[in-house]
Design a protein around this motif. Structure first.
Motif, PDB file in Angstrom:
ATOM      1  N   THR A 236       0.838  -1.193   0.000  1.00 24.92           N
ATOM      2  CA  THR A 236       0.000   0.000   0.000  1.00 24.92           C
ATOM      3  C   THR A 236       0.878   1.249   0.000  1.00 24.92           C
ATOM      4  O   THR A 236       2.089   1.168   0.196  1.00 24.92           O
ATOM      5  N   THR A 237       0.265   2.410  -0.218  1.00 22.41           N
ATOM      6  CA  THR A 237       1.024   3.649  -0.402  1.00 22.41           C
ATOM      7  C   THR A 237       1.976   3.931   0.754  1.00 22.41           C
ATOM      8  O   THR A 237       3.185   4.077   0.563  1.00 22.41           O
ATOM      9  N   ASN A 238       1.454   4.022   1.978  1.00 16.68           N
ATOM     10  CA  ASN A 238       2.290   4.311   3.140  1.00 16.68           C
ATOM     11  C   ASN A 238       2.687   3.062   3.911  1.00 16.68           C
ATOM     12  O   ASN A 238       3.438   3.147   4.876  1.00 16.68           O
ATOM     13  N   GLY A 239       2.196   1.934   3.498  1.00 12.65           N
ATOM     14  CA  GLY A 239       2.636   0.676   4.074  1.00 12.65           C
ATOM     15  C   GLY A 239       2.014   0.332   5.416  1.00 12.65           C
ATOM     16  O   GLY A 239       1.535   1.192   6.156  1.00 12.65           O
ATOM     17  N   VAL A 240       2.022  -0.956   5.727  1.00 17.05           N
ATOM     18  CA  VAL A 240       1.610  -1.490   7.025  1.00 17.05           C
ATOM     19  C   VAL A 240       2.828  -2.180   7.617  1.00 17.05           C
ATOM     20  O   VAL A 240       3.320  -3.172   7.067  1.00 17.05           O
ATOM     21  N   LEU A 241       3.331  -1.641   8.721  1.00 18.30           N
ATOM     22  CA  LEU A 241       4.532  -2.180   9.358  1.00 18.30           C
ATOM     23  C   LEU A 241       4.150  -3.015  10.573  1.00 18.30           C
ATOM     24  O   LEU A 241       3.184  -2.705  11.281  1.00 18.30           O
ATOM     25  N   VAL A 242       4.911  -4.072  10.807  1.00 19.98           N
ATOM     26  CA  VAL A 242       4.654  -4.970  11.931  1.00 19.98           C
ATOM     27  C   VAL A 242       5.968  -5.281  12.635  1.00 19.98           C
ATOM     28  O   VAL A 242       7.004  -5.456  11.996  1.00 19.98           O
ATOM     29  N   MET A 243       5.907  -5.324  13.963  1.00 21.81           N
ATOM     30  CA  MET A 243       7.071  -5.716  14.761  1.00 21.81           C
ATOM     31  C   MET A 243       6.651  -6.781  15.766  1.00 21.81           C
ATOM     32  O   MET A 243       5.753  -6.551  16.580  1.00 21.81           O
ATOM     33  N   HIS A 244       7.263  -7.957  15.672  1.00 22.81           N
ATOM     34  CA  HIS A 244       7.006  -9.027  16.627  1.00 22.81           C
ATOM     35  C   HIS A 244       8.128  -9.010  17.667  1.00 22.81           C
ATOM     36  O   HIS A 244       9.290  -9.223  17.317  1.00 22.81           O
ATOM     37  N   PRO A 245       7.825  -8.772  18.952  1.00 20.33           N
ATOM     38  CA  PRO A 245       8.885  -8.766  19.965  1.00 20.33           C
ATOM     39  C   PRO A 245       9.468 -10.157  20.159  1.00 20.33           C
ATOM     40  O   PRO A 245       8.762 -11.163  20.054  1.00 20.33           O
ATOM     41  N   ASN A 246      10.755 -10.202  20.411  1.00 19.38           N
ATOM     42  CA  ASN A 246      11.421 -11.472  20.700  1.00 19.38           C
ATOM     43  C   ASN A 246      11.077 -11.906  22.119  1.00 19.38           C
ATOM     44  O   ASN A 246      11.354 -11.194  23.074  1.00 19.38           O
ATOM     45  N   GLY A 247      10.468 -13.063  22.259  1.00 16.11           N
ATOM     46  CA  GLY A 247      10.096 -13.542  23.579  1.00 16.11           C
ATOM     47  C   GLY A 247       8.692 -13.167  23.985  1.00 16.11           C
ATOM     48  O   GLY A 247       8.303 -13.368  25.134  1.00 16.11           O
ATOM     49  N   GLY A 248       7.903 -12.616  23.065  1.00 14.84           N
ATOM     50  CA  GLY A 248       6.529 -12.254  23.382  1.00 14.84           C
ATOM     51  C   GLY A 248       6.439 -10.994  24.222  1.00 14.84           C
ATOM     52  O   GLY A 248       7.403 -10.240  24.370  1.00 14.84           O
ATOM     53  N   PHE A 249       5.270 -10.767  24.788  1.00 14.84           N
ATOM     54  CA  PHE A 249       5.019  -9.565  25.588  1.00 14.84           C
ATOM     55  C   PHE A 249       5.303  -9.886  27.051  1.00 14.84           C
ATOM     56  O   PHE A 249       4.416 -10.182  27.837  1.00 14.84           O
ATOM     57  N   SER A 250       6.576  -9.847  27.411  1.00 15.86           N
ATOM     58  CA  SER A 250       6.973 -10.202  28.775  1.00 15.86           C
ATOM     59  C   SER A 250       8.189  -9.389  29.184  1.00 15.86           C
ATOM     60  O   SER A 250       8.798  -8.688  28.374  1.00 15.86           O
ATOM     61  N   ALA A 409       1.316  -6.760  37.184  1.00 14.26           N
ATOM     62  CA  ALA A 409       0.474  -6.030  38.134  1.00 14.26           C
ATOM     63  C   ALA A 409       1.321  -5.464  39.263  1.00 14.26           C
ATOM     64  O   ALA A 409       0.844  -5.315  40.396  1.00 14.26           O
ATOM     65  N   GLY A 410       2.568  -5.114  38.952  1.00 14.89           N
ATOM     66  CA  GLY A 410       3.458  -4.551  39.965  1.00 14.89           C
ATOM     67  C   GLY A 410       3.042  -3.159  40.398  1.00 14.89           C
ATOM     68  O   GLY A 410       2.246  -2.485  39.727  1.00 14.89           O
ATOM     69  N   ARG A 411       3.573  -2.720  41.533  1.00 20.24           N
ATOM     70  CA  ARG A 411       3.227  -1.405  42.076  1.00 20.24           C
ATOM     71  C   ARG A 411       3.672  -0.312  41.111  1.00 20.24           C
ATOM     72  O   ARG A 411       4.729  -0.408  40.484  1.00 20.24           O
ATOM     73  N   PRO A 412       2.882   0.751  40.985  1.00 21.41           N
ATOM     74  CA  PRO A 412       3.237   1.867  40.095  1.00 21.41           C
ATOM     75  C   PRO A 412       4.323   2.737  40.709  1.00 21.41           C
ATOM     76  O   PRO A 412       4.052   3.723  41.401  1.00 21.41           O
ATOM     77  N   THR A 413       5.572   2.390  40.451  1.00 21.51           N
ATOM     78  CA  THR A 413       6.708   3.048  41.093  1.00 21.51           C
ATOM     79  C   THR A 413       7.527   3.912  40.146  1.00 21.51           C
ATOM     80  O   THR A 413       8.445   4.598  40.591  1.00 21.51           O
ATOM     81  N   HIS A 414       7.223   3.877  38.840  1.00 21.70           N
ATOM     82  CA  HIS A 414       8.013   4.616  37.862  1.00 21.70           C
ATOM     83  C   HIS A 414       7.102   5.448  36.964  1.00 21.70           C
ATOM     84  O   HIS A 414       5.914   5.160  36.820  1.00 21.70           O
ATOM     85  N   ALA A 415       7.688   6.484  36.371  1.00 24.24           N
ATOM     86  CA  ALA A 415       6.937   7.358  35.478  1.00 24.24           C
ATOM     87  C   ALA A 415       7.726   7.585  34.196  1.00 24.24           C
ATOM     88  O   ALA A 415       8.960   7.651  34.210  1.00 24.24           O
ATOM     89  N   PHE A 416       7.003   7.678  33.082  1.00 21.77           N
ATOM     90  CA  PHE A 416       7.641   8.010  31.812  1.00 21.77           C
ATOM     91  C   PHE A 416       8.018   9.487  31.802  1.00 21.77           C
ATOM     92  O   PHE A 416       7.313  10.325  32.375  1.00 21.77           O
ATOM     93  N   SER A 424       4.151   0.233  36.404  1.00 25.40           N
ATOM     94  CA  SER A 424       5.139  -0.612  37.067  1.00 25.40           C
ATOM     95  C   SER A 424       6.513  -0.480  36.433  1.00 25.40           C
ATOM     96  O   SER A 424       6.655  -0.012  35.293  1.00 25.40           O
ATOM     97  N   ALA A 425       7.528  -0.921  37.161  1.00 27.60           N
ATOM     98  CA  ALA A 425       8.910  -0.830  36.678  1.00 27.60           C
ATOM     99  C   ALA A 425       9.109  -1.652  35.408  1.00 27.60           C
ATOM    100  O   ALA A 425       9.753  -1.196  34.456  1.00 27.60           O
ATOM    101  N   LYS A 426       8.552  -2.860  35.370  1.00 27.20           N
ATOM    102  CA  LYS A 426       8.737  -3.719  34.206  1.00 27.20           C
ATOM    103  C   LYS A 426       8.070  -3.113  32.965  1.00 27.20           C
ATOM    104  O   LYS A 426       8.588  -3.245  31.851  1.00 27.20           O
TER     105      LYS A 426
END
Length: 470
Positions: A236-250, A409-416, A424-426
């Protein structure tokens, strides 16, 4: 002339379908299985023994607990669109097994004169993809009903054939308007997801979606080509991009490589720029099968795919609310004003409350709001932390409300940084390492809750709270 028809065992080989890996065999002209000189038969009949409709007992069971393929979550909206989720225009969409299958699969290829394309596509009940090779030659691939799959279409169009209406995401928690962008880069019919109706309910992504006439048109200027087996494919014109993380969503996963998905679901390396005419190299070792944590970029919005199994490992809104109440129950205080701080409810967004905690993003010290400490040499855009004297942005803290973006479900200890979304940190560590597409060829890590580009060395900061005084 030797005519060619492709078969896998006793079934015709679907050229655009990665299910088939068996070696094709040739059928010569004059044999009973040969096709005409203008068409190539790709049909694969539904097994006669397969049961499309459930029995009465199965119907009752499915009514109680329908099969859920997974969910698509648009990054940058933190749980809902600014004006609320309405109908097919929403921040997330759950894909369930349809009462009746609506999937399609390649059937017959026609080589015709370009001026006759409109006449050939006059049957609105027939799905097809048209490849215009020149002013005098076009290839039309007809699709037929597939009783084994469900199809879901995604795009900017609000027409009824689009299941999930997606508009451009503007970085910032509430900056995206609930409407169509005048200069949107998202295709009206951006992509389609095909899900198998039987376990393990595999989901596959394809570029482009069928329009109101059930057609996909790749014009003369679109990137398209003939495959080694004599079939067609394109981008397609602008394309459809996909990224599969290594090891899944963990927590142990690492970013994968961004690839481009073709109209037929093949995987290619990225083009030099988003809309370049020359395709990238075919990546035969990868597939268009979506896995938990796969990212889909539509050139204006990025979607996260979560499988039904993966969602079972994410926190619920009730758990996030319990974590919020746990923090507030500890009665954190502003170290200067000694006022008690409290995170607002998850439903409260965009309006800063009086007791809401604020943070100096360069050091992580949490305070209540105060109207002093501006650094004039920084144009008044930065504040000096009274605890450590470090200067930097001073922003309110907001809890991340989109549970599907959490790794645990870790405690919310970090902020972007610099937006102040808390989780959570993870979760912050994972998203801070994910480069998201931006523009024609740029990539940048961003907050998944609001889409703001991350700053600083890590892109996040650990929060330092001051406990109550005895």
């Amino acid at each position: 002339m030797m005519m060619l028809q492709l078969y896998c065992g006793d079934e015709a080989l679907v050229g655009c379908n990665p299910f088939h890996t068996a070696r094709p065999r040739m059928v010569l002209e004059g044999s009973p299985e040969a096709v005409s000189s203008q068409s190539l038969d790709l049909r694969r009949a539904c097994p006669k023994s397969s049961r499309i409709y459930p029995s009465p007992g199965d119907s009752i069971l499915l009514t109680k607990e329908p099969v859920k393929y997974g969910e698509l979550i648009v990054l940058g909206y933190n749980g809902s669109l600014p004006n609320g989720d309405k109908g097919r225009r929403r921040s997330r969409l759950a894909l369930f097994k349809r009462p009746k299958p609506n999937g399609v699969k390649p059937d017959v290829i026609h080589h015709i004169s370009t001026p006759l394309v409109s006449k050939a596509l006059s049957n609105k009940g027939q799905h097809s993809i048209s490849y215009t090779l020149s002013r005098s030659h076009s290839v039309i691939v007809e699709y037929t009903h597939d009783c084994e799959t469900d199809m879901f279409q995604i795009g900017r169009s609000t027409e009824s054939m689009i299941d999930f209406v997606v508009t451009d995401t503007t970085p910032g928690a509430n900056s995206a308007i609930d409407g169509q962008s005048a200069q949107s880069t998202i295709s009206r019919f951006a992509c389609r997801v095909i899900c198998e109706r039987n376990p393990p309910y595999t989901a596959r992504i394809y570029a482009a979606g069928f329009d109101a006439s059930r057609n996909i048109f790749l014009g003369e200027r679109a990137a398209k080509w003939r495959t080694p087996d004599g079939l067609m494919d394109g981008l397609t014109t602008n394309g459809v991009l996909v990224m599969h993380p290594n090891g899944g969503f963990s927590e142990d996963s690492t970013p994968g490589v961004w690839r481009e998905i073709s109209v037929c679901g093949n995987v290619y390396a990225l083009r030099d720029s988003r809309s370049a005419q020359q395709r990238g190299k075919l990546v035969e070792s990868e597939s268009n099968v979506l896995q938990d944590g796969s990212l889909i970029d539509l050139c204006g919005a990025t979607l996260l795919w979560r499988t039904s199994e993966g969602l079972l490992r994410t926190p619920t809104l009730q758990q996030l609310e319990a974590l919020r109440q746990e923090i507030n129950a500890a009665r954190p205080q502003c170290p200067v004003g000694f006022s008690t701080l409290a995170f607002p409810s998850l439903a409260q967004r965009g309006v800063v409350e009086k007791k809401q905690p604020w943070v100096y993003v360069n050091c992580g010290h949490v305070h209540g709001f105060h109207n002093w400490g501006f650094r004039k040499e920084k144009g008044g855009l930065e504040r000096e932390c009274p605890m450590c004297r470090r200067s930097g942005p001073y922003v309110p803290l907001w809890l991340g409300c989109e549970a599907g973006l959490y790794l645990d479900a870790g405690r919310p200890t970090h902020a972007f940084c610099p937006c102040g979304h808390v989780c959570s940190a993870k979760t912050v560590q994972y998203w801070a390492q994910i480069p998201l597409p931006h523009g024609t060829h740029a990539f940048h890590a961003a907050c998944p809750f609001c889409g703001t580009w991350l700053t600083g060395q890590q892109g996040f900061v650990r929060l330092i709270f001051q406990g109550p005084l005895d």
